[in-house]
Scaffold this motif. Structure first.
Motif, PDB file in Angstrom:
ATOM      1  N   LYS A   3       0.813  -1.205   0.000  1.00  0.00           N
ATOM      2  CA  LYS A   3       0.000   0.000   0.000  1.00  0.00           C
ATOM      3  C   LYS A   3       0.854   1.267   0.000  1.00  0.00           C
ATOM      4  O   LYS A   3       1.788   1.416   0.773  1.00  0.00           O
ATOM      5  N   LYS A   4       0.495   2.190  -0.893  1.00  0.00           N
ATOM      6  CA  LYS A   4       1.226   3.450  -0.949  1.00  0.00           C
ATOM      7  C   LYS A   4       0.551   4.506  -0.089  1.00  0.00           C
ATOM      8  O   LYS A   4      -0.631   4.462   0.184  1.00  0.00           O
ATOM      9  N   THR A   6       0.635   8.947   0.443  1.00  0.00           N
ATOM     10  CA  THR A   6       1.067  10.211  -0.130  1.00  0.00           C
ATOM     11  C   THR A   6       1.373  11.193   0.993  1.00  0.00           C
ATOM     12  O   THR A   6       0.613  11.315   1.955  1.00  0.00           O
ATOM     13  N   THR A  87      -3.674   7.828  -3.475  1.00  0.00           N
ATOM     14  CA  THR A  87      -3.420   6.683  -2.613  1.00  0.00           C
ATOM     15  C   THR A  87      -4.499   6.583  -1.545  1.00  0.00           C
ATOM     16  O   THR A  87      -5.244   7.522  -1.302  1.00  0.00           O
TER      17      THR A  87
END
Length: 316
Positions: A3-4, A6, A87
Motif C-alpha cells: 500500500k502506498k 502520499t 493513494t
C-alpha cells in the motif's frame, strides 16, 4: 512493498531549509511513496530548488509532483495537494520539519496489517532554535478528543488518515489562517460515524523544528483575531457534545489567561466573558479556578481542566 501513502507538503519561501525536510523524506526506508509539494506563491528561490530536487530524486517508487497554488494560505495549499492524492492514505508535513529514516515504514507496516484503521496518530519531538529537544506525547488514547482539545494532539505532522475520509470531512478550512490543524483534528474526531483511530506507540520519529518564523507566531495575543475565529469554529464542531464543550471552555479559559499574562487585558477579558457565558452556571467556579491557576502559575490550567471534566474511564 504494498500500500502506498502520499505525503503533502506546502512550501512558501523556505529556500534556506526546505532541502533538509525533503531529504529526510527521500531517505525513508519504505517504498513506494508519493510526494506532493505545493509551492504556495514563493517569492524567493524556493520554486527553482523544489523543481531541481524533484528532477534529481523522482523515480518509479518515489513519485514526486511539484504543483503551484498562487493564493497564499497553508490550508489552501494543503487542499490543493489533497486534490491530487491517488493513494488510500495521506499525511501532511511542514516544510521545516524532519522525519527519521524509518518513520513511513512504521506507519505503513501498521496500516497494511490493520486496513480497518481510518486514522493513525503518533507522538513527535520539538526542537527549539537552541537545539533543545522535548517530546510531545499523544496522551490518553481512550479519549483522543479531550487530548486534541487540550493539546492539539492531531497537529499537522502527527497522523495519517484515509484520503476519502478527509475529503468527506471537507478537508482543511481555508477561512482559517492559524490553528487550522487544531480545528481539523477536532472536526475529524466529531464526525459521525466516528473514525477508527489507533495510536502508533514508540519513540517519536518526527522532529518539529521551532523558530520565530513558524506559522503559529511567537505569542498567543499576536494572532488573537485569527485564533478566536478558529475557536469559534471548533465550538461549533462540539455543539452536540456537552461534556467536551466543558473541556473546550476550560481550554478557552487557559488561552484567556495566556492573553492576560502577555499583557493583553482586553483580549483576555473578552474571551473569558465569552467562555463564562457559554458555560452552565454550576461550572463557573471551575472555569474561574482554571483561569486563575493559569494566570498565577502560568501553567497547570489544562491539567486542572482534565481533573474537573475528564470523562469517566471505560469499564474493564
Amino acid at each position: 512493498m504494498g500500500k502506498k501513502i502520499t505525503i503533502v507538503i506546502p512550501v512558501r519561501n523556505r529556500a534556506h531549509i526546505v532541502r533538509r525536510t525533503l531529504d529526510s523524506i527521500r531517505n525513508q526506508t519504505w517504498r513506494p511513496i508519493d510526494l506532493i509539494i505545493v509551492d504556495n506563491g514563493s517569492t524567493d528561490a524556493t520554486p527553482q530548488i523544489l523543481h531541481r530536487w524533484a528532477d534529481e530524486n523522482d523515480s518509479e517508487d518515489f513519485r514526486i509532483q511539484v504543483i503551484n497554488e498562487a493564493v497564499a494560505g497553508a490550508s489552501r495549499a494543503r487542499n490543493r495537494g489533497l486534490r491530487e492524492v491517488a493513494t488510500d492514505y495521506v499525511m501532511f508535513f511542514d516544510s521545516d520539519d524532519t522525519m527519521e529514516f524509518d518513520h513511513i515504514e512504521r506507519i505503513c507496516t501498521v496500516l497494511e496489517a490493520h486496513p480497518e484503521i481510518d486514522l493513525l496518530h503518533w507522538s513527535l519531538s520539538t526542537r527549539d532554535a537552541d537545539g533543545w529537544t522535548s517530546v510531545c506525547q499523544s496522551g490518553n488514547p481512550d479519549d483522543l478528543l479531550t487530548e486534541q482539545i487540550l493539546h492539539s494532539t492531531l497537529a499537522t505532522a502527527r497522523y495519517a488518515i484515509k484520503t476519502e475520509i478527509l475529503r468527506q470531512a471537507g478537508g482543511w478550512d481555508e477561512s482559517l489562517s492559524t490553528w487550522d490543524d487544531y480545528e481539523l483534528g477536532t472536526r475529524l474526531l466529531t464526525t459521525n460515524p466516528a473514525p477508527v483511530v489507533r495510536h502508533l506507540a514508540g519513540t517519536p520519529r518526527v522532529i518539529a523544528n521551532l523558530s520565530p518564523d513558524t506559522q503559529t507566531g511567537v505569542s498567543f495575543s499576536s494572532r488573537a483575531e485569527a485564533q478566536n475565529r478558529a475557536l469559534e469554529t471548533i465550538r461549533h464542531n462540539l455543539s452536540n457534545d456537552p461534556l467536551h464543550t466543558l473541556i473546550f471552555n476550560g481550554k478557552r479559559a487557559v488561552i484567556a489567561a495566556n492573553y492576560r499574562n502577555e499583557g493583553s487585558r482586553t483580549l483576555a477579558e473578552a474571551l473569558f466573558a465569552e467562555t463564562m457565558a457559554d458555560t452552565p452556571r454550576e461550572h463557573h467556579r471551575k472555569i474561574r479556578a482554571i483561569y486563575a491557576t493559569q494566570r498565577i502559575a502560568r501553567k497547570g490550567g489544562s491539567l486542572l481542566t482534565r481533573l474537573f471534566f475528564q470523562p469517566n474511564p471505560p469499564k474493564q
